[in-house]
Design an enzyme around this catalytic site. Structure first.
Site, short mmCIF file in Angstrom:
data_model
loop_
_atom_site.label_atom_id
_atom_site.label_comp_id
_atom_site.label_asym_id
_atom_site.label_seq_id
_atom_site.Cartn_x
_atom_site.Cartn_y
_atom_site.Cartn_z
CG ASN A 1 -0.25 -0.18 3.17
OD1 ASN A 1 0.00 1.31 3.28
ND2 ASN A 1 -0.94 -1.10 3.13
CE LYS B 1 7.69 -12.57 -13.85
NZ LYS B 1 8.66 -11.95 -14.20
CG ASP C 1 -5.63 -5.73 14.06
OD1 ASP C 1 -5.10 -5.03 14.76
OD2 ASP C 1 -7.00 -5.09 12.88
CB ILE C 2 -0.21 -5.68 14.38
CG1 ILE C 2 0.50 -6.37 13.66
CG2 ILE C 2 1.08 -6.03 15.63
CD1 ILE C 2 1.46 -5.48 12.83
N1 CTP Z 1 -3.63 -2.21 12.37
C1 CTP Z 1 -3.01 -3.86 12.73
N2 CTP Z 1 -2.92 -5.09 12.71
C2 CTP Z 1 -4.08 -5.41 11.10
C3 CTP Z 1 -4.45 -4.16 10.18
C4 CTP Z 1 -4.22 -2.59 11.00
O1 CTP Z 1 -2.01 -3.05 14.05
N3 CTP Z 1 -3.70 -6.54 10.70
C5 CTP Z 1 -3.61 -1.17 13.36
C6 CTP Z 1 -3.67 -0.21 12.61
O2 CTP Z 1 -1.85 -0.11 12.93
C7 CTP Z 1 -3.47 0.95 12.52
C8 CTP Z 1 -5.34 0.85 13.33
O3 CTP Z 1 -5.45 -0.74 13.52
O4 CTP Z 1 -3.51 1.44 14.50
C9 CTP Z 1 -6.22 0.11 12.29
O5 CTP Z 1 -5.86 0.12 11.00
P1 CTP Z 1 -7.09 0.90 9.84
O6 CTP Z 1 -6.21 0.15 8.20
O7 CTP Z 1 -7.36 1.82 9.75
O8 CTP Z 1 -7.72 -0.07 9.67
P2 CTP Z 1 -8.42 -1.64 9.62
O9 CTP Z 1 -8.56 -2.89 10.99
O10 CTP Z 1 -7.60 -2.00 8.56
O11 CTP Z 1 -10.00 -1.63 9.49
P3 CTP Z 1 -10.56 -1.18 7.71
O12 CTP Z 1 -9.92 -1.74 6.74
O13 CTP Z 1 -11.76 -1.74 7.86
O14 CTP Z 1 -10.83 0.15 7.50
#
Ligand code: CTP
Length: 409
Positions: free
Chosen positions: A217, A295, A313-314
């Site tokens: 991203n 590849k 989700d960290i």
């Molecule tokens: N985050 C994380 N691990 C993940 C996804 C997100 O630690 N796998 C953390 C990001 O570092 C941030 C927060 O969660 O602090 C929110 O990230 P965001 O991308 O806004 O949210 P998502 O969980 O990806 O939710 P969505 O895509 O539904 O908006």
């Protein structure tokens, strides 16, 4: 009581004094004397232009140390290398700091010894600007000093009054005693996060598809890296776990480079326990369920179909920890619509104490840009901050975090 009878407030403190080429250089000789009186050891570096105003011999006599002027003479075995010279100091002071050296430092130029030291140091830097009022007020100089300040460079002066050029106004170097006071403050600062440990995630994660392709991203890591730098400046032992970015590692921060979300999670869990966790990384929500060993080629078997599995989700994992949950867990919410509503829900869902919400829709230029407009969402409500540079947002967030720990200690 005479000054020489004062307790040596700078006993054993090591100052690297860079004297740039301005008429105020003569005051730097007095500065050296006053620093020596207070017990500091002073190493002096002079630019070529500075030597037009005062001699290295005068600075050497007062500092009781040899004076360094040449970048390449420092490659001699007998000499101290520039890295050591810049690191074996508690504070780097630039006095006078001319428009030229401020510009070089802001740009990161390293064409001579003085500018190289400013680039190579990992120690705090204090500048005492001195120049003609028009030069000082010039947008270029003001932009340079703003850049340096945003990076944490400390500043003393300039004052206003009669200038050597005959004009009157701002640009006059702070008096040696004012600079001494600023040095004392810089070396005995109130570090509200001293003794605390902070974990920060930053940047994107890259999730491989095959040996050459990945899903990533647009996160630049600017905000997360700036937060790590700001927490470190307030005294926290800071661990920065970051996906691939072009951002430089902030000085003094422990840096762990990762690629994937799972690597990021492992590195974060290894870094616990911590008092503070700030999850600013844009973690990929999904990864390919299997990574091709070779590849993936066109043609064979038609268009490939990717199957995704969700990444851990960290933030939620850290916030949900038992005994080693950080006292303060801060998440980010990057949203493109209903910013506050989504962010409030995210705070509750992930168990974070605070969520810093920002609008990342393309029109805002937040992703990859330098400016961020954020809302800090806590259990007590929403605090909306005006647009600011990511460095400013970081400093403000770190200061707010520090307040929590000041109350606790
Ligand atoms: N985050 C994380 N691990 C993940 C996804 C997100 O630690 N796998 C953390 C990001 O570092 C941030 C927060 O969660 O602090 C929110 O990230 P965001 O991308 O806004 O949210 P998502 O969980 O990806 O939710 P969505 O895509 O539904 O908006």
């Amino acid at each position: 009581m005479t000054e020489t009878l004062l307790a040596p407030s700078l006993a054993d403190r090591r100052i690297l004094l860079i004297i740039a080429g301005g008429i105020a250089a003569y005051k730097s000789l007095d500065l050296i004397r006053r620093l020596r009186e207070r017990g500091a050891s002073v190493r002096v570096v002079m630019t070529e232009a500075a030597q037009q105003f005062i001699t290295p011999l005068a600075a050497a006599s007062l500092s009781e140390n040899s004076v360094h002027t040449e970048l390449f003479s420092l490659t001699d075995e007998s000499e101290m290398g520039h890295i050591r010279l810049s690191r074996e100091a508690d504070l780097v002071v630039v006095a006078p700091a001319t428009a030229d050296i401020l510009a070089k430092a802001a740009l990161g130029l390293a064409g001579d010894l003085a500018s190289t030291l400013l680039l190579a140091t990992n120690k705090p830097i204090l500048v005492a600007p001195a120049m003609n009022v028009v030069m000082w007020n010039h947008p270029a100089t003001q932009a340079n000093i703003a850049t340096l300040r945003a990076r944490g460079v400390l500043q003393v002066g300039p004052g206003s009054g009669d200038l050597a050029c005959g004009e009157v106004g701002g640009g006059r170097m702070a008096e040696p005693l004012e600079i001494v006071t600023a040095i004392e403050l810089a070396l005995a600062p109130h570090l509200p996060l001293q003794g605390r440990r902070a974990l920060v995630t930053s940047g994107p994660t890259f999730e491989p598809i095959d040996p050459v392709r990945y899903i990533g991203n647009r996160s630049s890591g600017k905000q997360g890296h700036a937060i790590a730098a700001a927490l470190q400046r307030l005294g926290a032992e800071t661990i920065l776990v970051a996906g691939p970015t072009h951002e430089p590692v902030p000085p003094g921060v422990h840096f762990i480079a990762v690629e994937t979300a799972r690597e990021m999670l492992d590195a974060c869990l290894d870094a616990l326990p911590a008092d503070i966790a700030v999850c600013a990384a844009a973690v990929a929500d999904w990864r390919a369920d299997s990574v091709a060993e070779q590849k993936i080629k066109k043609g064979a078997g038609g268009t490939p179909v990717l199957h995704f599995v969700e990444n851990p989700d960290i933030l939620a994992t850290i916030a949900g920890r038992g005994g080693d949950r950080p006292a303060l867990v801060v998440g980010f919410a990057a949203e493109t619509e209903d910013v506050l509503g989504h962010a409030q829900a995210k705070r509750r869902r992930k168990g974070a104490d605070w969520v810093v919400a920002n609008d990342v829709s393309p029109a805002t230029g937040t992703f990859g840009g330098d400016i961020n407009t954020v809302h800090v969402i806590t259990a007590d409500g929403i605090d909306s901050w005006p647009p600011a540079t990511k460095a400013e947002v970081a400093s403000r967030l770190a200061a707010r975090i520090a307040k929590v720990f000041e109350v606790q200690s």
